[in-house]
Enzyme design. Structure first.
Site, PDB file in Angstrom:
ATOM      1  N   ASN A 109     -29.315  25.149  11.128  1.00 61.39           N
ATOM      2  CA  ASN A 109     -28.250  24.340  10.538  1.00 61.39           C
ATOM      3  C   ASN A 109     -28.760  23.626   9.289  1.00 61.39           C
ATOM      4  OD1 ASN A 109     -25.907  22.946  10.027  1.00 61.39           O
ATOM      5  ND2 ASN A 109     -26.187  21.470  11.670  1.00 61.39           N
TER       6      ASN A 109
ATOM      7  N   ASP B 260     -20.364  19.914  -3.467  1.00 59.98           N
ATOM      8  CA  ASP B 260     -19.341  20.600  -4.248  1.00 59.98           C
ATOM      9  C   ASP B 260     -19.091  19.899  -5.585  1.00 59.98           C
ATOM     10  OD1 ASP B 260     -18.182  18.356  -3.036  1.00 59.98           O
ATOM     11  OD2 ASP B 260     -16.811  19.529  -1.793  1.00 59.98           O
TER      12      ASP B 260
ATOM     13  N   GLN C 248     -24.462  28.833  11.657  1.00 63.04           N
ATOM     14  CA  GLN C 248     -25.566  27.890  11.824  1.00 63.04           C
ATOM     15  C   GLN C 248     -25.450  27.101  13.137  1.00 63.04           C
ATOM     16  OE1 GLN C 248     -26.595  26.756   7.239  1.00 63.04           O
ATOM     17  NE2 GLN C 248     -24.933  25.596   8.124  1.00 63.04           N
TER      18      GLN C 248
ATOM     19  N   ASP D 262     -14.314  26.936   4.142  1.00 62.22           N
ATOM     20  CA  ASP D 262     -14.790  26.166   5.286  1.00 62.22           C
ATOM     21  C   ASP D 262     -14.439  26.904   6.570  1.00 62.22           C
ATOM     22  OD1 ASP D 262     -16.128  24.054   6.367  1.00 62.22           O
ATOM     23  OD2 ASP D 262     -14.987  22.536   5.288  1.00 62.22           O
TER      24      ASP D 262
ATOM     25  N   HIS E 224      -6.561  22.380   6.610  1.00 63.42           N
ATOM     26  CA  HIS E 224      -7.873  21.909   7.036  1.00 63.42           C
ATOM     27  C   HIS E 224      -7.692  20.551   7.711  1.00 63.42           C
ATOM     28  CE1 HIS E 224     -11.982  20.284   6.629  1.00 63.42           C
ATOM     29  NE2 HIS E 224     -12.417  21.505   6.367  1.00 63.42           N
TER      30      HIS E 224
ATOM     31  N   ASP F  48     -13.307  25.397   9.739  1.00 64.34           N
ATOM     32  CA  ASP F  48     -12.176  24.894  10.530  1.00 64.34           C
ATOM     33  C   ASP F  48     -10.906  24.818   9.693  1.00 64.34           C
ATOM     34  OD1 ASP F  48     -13.371  22.949   8.998  1.00 64.34           O
ATOM     35  OD2 ASP F  48     -13.073  21.329  10.434  1.00 64.34           O
TER      36      ASP F  48
END
Length: 632
Positions: A233, A372, A204, A260, A396, A262
Site C-alpha cells: 500500500n 493530484d 494494494q 479512483d 464518488h 470507490d
C-alpha cells in the site's frame, strides 16, 4: 468522415435518481387544460435503452442537462473543433427545437424542425461566439402521440489533432466490489473499450479484487486488456504512479486515465474525455467532475483552483457548490454557462497525456492528498493545462461524509499542502499559508480534537526534516499516523450511547446553519476562547459525563470551545465521538504548534530550495521503479 464527439445517453431504468442529469422533462397541458394520459408516469419509464427513449404525448423532453447538452465553449476554446453536426433520429410526429446559451446563461431558440414517421434531423452549427461560455442543446416535443428518440449524437468532420488510445489506471485498497463493478461496466461498453489500450488495476489491499465474486467473468471478457498488479500500500500517489509508469511502456497509449476505486462510472464520460484530449490543440490534462454517490444529482466542484495567497484548494464558485441538479437544472443555473478554468483536477477521474509525464515526471510520493493538485500545478508550469470538462463525470463518495480532517489523513492534509507550497508557491514564505495552518491548530485545540493536532505537529516535523522523508516514509507514514490514534480517546467511535452516557444538559439544537464569525467578532471569540481554555479548569461533573451533544454540522469551534466535554456525531452519522477538555495537553500542543510554525517560517527559503532541487529525482520514473521493486 464524421467523428462522434458526444452521444446522447440515458441512465438505466433501475436508476431513476440520476434522471435529471440526462433529461429535463416538462409536461404540457392539453387544450382542455388537463394533462395528457400517461403524463403522470415516472419519466424514466420512457427510457428504452442506452441511446433511446420514448417522449410521452403532450410532453417536451429537454436535453439541456449535464450529460446531454453540448459544452460548446469548452470545445471552442480548448480544441481544434470549430463546427459540429447534431444528428437526431426519431419516430413519430413532433418537433425538434434547437437552443444555445451564452456565458451569462441567456438562451435562445435558433431552429425548429417538424418531424414525422422515421426521421433523421440534422443541424449544422458553428461554435463562433462560444469562447467565453455557452451550451447547445435540443428539445423533443411530442404532440398527440409519443415520439421515440432512436438516437442522437454530436459529430464533427474535422480530424483529431492526435491519435492514440488511453490506458486506464485504477488504484484500489480493499474496494474489490467497486472495482469489479467498474470492470463490468467497461465490458458492457464496447465503444469505450475501442479507445482503451490496457487497464492497469493496481491492487494494494488485503481483500484482493482477483478473489471477488464476479471477477473471473469480467476478467475473461477483458482478456489481455486487463492487467492486475499487486504491490504494498503506497497510497493513491503510489498506485497512480504505477499506472503512469506502466503506461509509458505502451506504444499504443497516448494517455493514461486515472480512476479512483470507490466510484460508479458513466462510461460515455470516459469516452468523451479521451476524444476531447485527442482534439485538444495542445496536450491537455482532461479532468472529470465528481457527483455524490449518496446524493446522486449533487455535484461537488466545477473547476478546482489553488488560492495563491493561502495556498488552499477549492472551487472557483465555493458559495455555489455543491450544486444539486435535481433542484436547479442547467437552464436554471446561469453561472454554469460561463467557461471556468481549472488549476487542477482530482484523480477520481483525470486523463493525462503521456507527453506530460515524460516531461515532468510521475506523481509526488505523497501517499494521498495534494498529489493530484501538485502534479497539475507542475504540469501547468511546463505548459500543460488542466481542463475540467462538463459532461465528463462519475459518482464518488464525497468528502461531506468523511471525517478526514480529524482522522489519520490530517497528517497528509497538513504535510502535503506545505510541501506543495514549497514547490510551487511564489508568495514570500508561502503567503498566508502558515498563518492559516496555525489557525487550524488553534481551532482543533479549542474543539478538544487533540489527535489531529498531534498529527499536524508530526507533519511539520517531517517537512522540516527535508524532502528525503517523502520517499523514506512512503510505506510507513500511514501506519504510523493510524497507530498514534490509540493515544487519544476521542478517536473511538461510540455506536452505543450506553458506553459514554447521556449528555448532562441534552443536545444543543440550532435552527440555522452556523455562520463563521468575521472581523472584530472573530478576533474577540478567538482570544476569549483561547484565554478561557488556557486558564479555566474543566468542571468535575463534565469530566464524569458529557456536558452536551452536537450534531456534526453544529459542532464548530466557537461552540465546542465553550464546553468542557461533548458528544459529536460522525460525518457519516454512524456513531459519536466524545471530546473532553485536557488543559495539560492543550498547553503542550499550543506551545509546540507555535514553535514549529515559527521554525518553518524562519527556514522557508532554505527548505524551498531543498524541495525544488529534489523534485526531479523524487518524481522520476527511475526513482519510482526502485520503489516498486522494494515494495513488490
Amino acid at each position: 468522415m464524421a467523428h462522434v464527439l458526444q452521444n446522447v445517453v440515458f441512465p438505466g431504468a433501475d436508476d431513476p435518481a440520476v434522471f435529471p442529469l440526462y433529461v429535463d422533462p416538462e409536461h404540457r397541458p392539453t387544450a382542455e387544460g388537463e394533462h395528457a394520459a400517461g403524463a403522470s408516469a415516472t419519466p424514466i419509464d420512457g427510457v428504452l435503452g442506452r441511446y433511446s427513449a420514448r417522449v410521452p404525448a403532450q410532453s417536451t423532453w429537454s436535453f439541456s442537462t449535464y450529460f446531454n447538452a453540448f459544452p460548446a465553449s469548452y470545445w471552442r476554446h480548448w480544441t481544434s473543433v470549430r463546427d459540429v453536426r447534431l444528428t437526431v433520429r426519431s419516430t413519430g410526429t413532433g418537433t425538434v427545437l434547437l437552443h444555445r446559451s451564452d456565458a451569462q446563461g441567456e438562451s435562445q431558440r435558433i431552429d425548429a424542425r417538424p418531424v414525422a414517421g422515421d426521421a433523421t434531423t440534422i443541424f449544422d452549427l458553428d461554435l463562433d461566439g462560444h469562447d467565453d461560455g455557452g451550451w447547445i442543446w435540443f428539445d423533443v416535443v411530442a404532440e398527440d402521440e409519443p415520439v421515440v428518440l432512436d438516437g442522437a449524437r454530436w459529430e464533427t468532420e474535422r480530424e483529431p489533432v492526435r491519435t492514440g488510445k488511453a490506458s486506464l489506471g485504477i488504484t484500489t485498497f480493499d474496494k474489490p466490489d467497486y472495482c469489479v463493478e467498474t470492470l463490468r461496466t467497461l465490458t458492457a461498453s464496447p465503444d469505450v473499450l475501442s479507445l482503451v489500450d490496457r487497464i492497469f488495476l493496481v491492487d494494494q489491499g488485503t481483500r484482493l479484487v482477483s478473489e471477488e465474486e464476479g471477477y473471473e467473468a469480467v476478467s475473461s471478457l477483458l482478456g489481455d486488456t486487463l492487467q492486475v498488479i499487486r504491490q504494498d500500500n503506497l497510497g493513491g500517489s503510489g498506485g497512480f504512479a504505477r499506472a503512469m509508469h506502466e503506461s509509458l511502456h505502451r506504444p499504443e497509449s497516448a494517455f493514461v486515465q486515472l480512476l479512483d476505486d470507490d466510484v460508479r462510472l458513466e462510461p460515455e464520460s470516459l469516452r468523451r474525455s479521451i476524444v476531447f484530449a485527442r482534439y485538444a490543440t495542445e496536450p491537455t490534462i482532461v479532468g472529470g467532475h465528481m457527483f455524490d454517490l449518496r446524493a446522486r444529482c449533487t455535484l461537488h466542484g466545477w473547476a478546482e483552483v489553488v488560492d495563491e495567497t493561502a495556498f488552499a484548494w477549492g472551487d472557483t464558485n465555493p458559495d455555489r457548490m455543491p450544486h444539486d441538479f435535481a433542484t436547479a437544472s442547467l437552464r436554471r443555473s446561469p453561472f454554469l454557462h460561463a467557461r471556468m478554468d481549472a488549476d487542477y483536477n482530482g484523480w477520481w477521474m483525470c486523463l493525462i497525456p503521456l507527453e506530460a509525464i515524460r516531461e515532468i515526471g510521475l506523481a509526488l510520493p505523497a501517499f494521498i492528498k495534494w498529489d493530484d493538485a501538485e502534479f497539475c500545478l507542475r504540469a501547468g508550469t511546463a505548459g500543460f493545462r488542466t481542463v475540467s470538462v462538463p459532461g465528463v463525470a462519475l459518482w464518488h463518495v464525497s468528502w461531506v461524509h468523511k471525517d478526514d480532517m480529524i482522522d489519520w489523513q490530517a497528517y497528509f492534509h497538513a504535510r502535503n499542502r506545505i510541501v506543495a507550497a514549497l514547490l510551487h508557491s511564489n508568495a514570500p514564505r508561502g503567503g498566508r499559508l502558515l498563518v492559516h495552518s496555525r489557525r487550524v491548530d488553534l481551532k482543533h485545540l479549542m474543539m478538544m480534537q487533540y489527535y489531529p493536532v498531534a498529527l499536524r505537529a508530526k507533519a511539520l516535523r517531517d517537512v522540516l526534516a527535508g524532502p528525503h522523508r517523502l520517499r523514506e516514509s512512503l510505506a510507513t507514514s500511514m501506519p504510523a499516523a493510524r497507530a498514534l490514534a490509540s493515544e487519544f480517546p476521542e478517536t473511538v467511535v461510540h455506536r452505543d450511547d450506553s458506553t459514554v452516557g447521556r449528555p448532562r444538559t441534552g443536545r444543543r439544537r440550532y435552527s440555522q446553519a452556523p455562520t463563521s464569525p468575521e472581523g472584530l467578532r472573530l478576533r474577540w471569540l478567538t482570544l476569549s476562547t483561547l484565554v478561557m481554555n488556557w486558564f479555566r479548569r474543566p468542571a468535575p461533573e463534565n469530566l464524569a459525563a458529557p456536558e452536551t451533544e452536537f450534531r456534526k454540522k453544529d459542532a464548530v469551534w466557537w461552540r465546542l470551545g465553550n464546553v468542557d466535554s461533548a458528544l459529536v456525531e460522525t460525518a457519516d452519522s454512524t456513531g459519536k465521538l466524545l471530546y473532553v477538555r485536557d488543559r495539560r495537553t492543550h498547553h503542550q500542543m499550543l506551545r509546540e504548534s507555535l514553535r514549529l510554525h515559527a521554525e518553518l517560517h524562519r527556514r522557508w527559503p532554505e527548505l524551498q530550495k531543498h524541495y525544488r532541487d529534489a523534485l526531479p529525482e523524487l518524481v522520476s520514473p527511475t526513482s519510482w521503479q526502485q520503489i516498486f521493486k522494494e515494495k513488490a
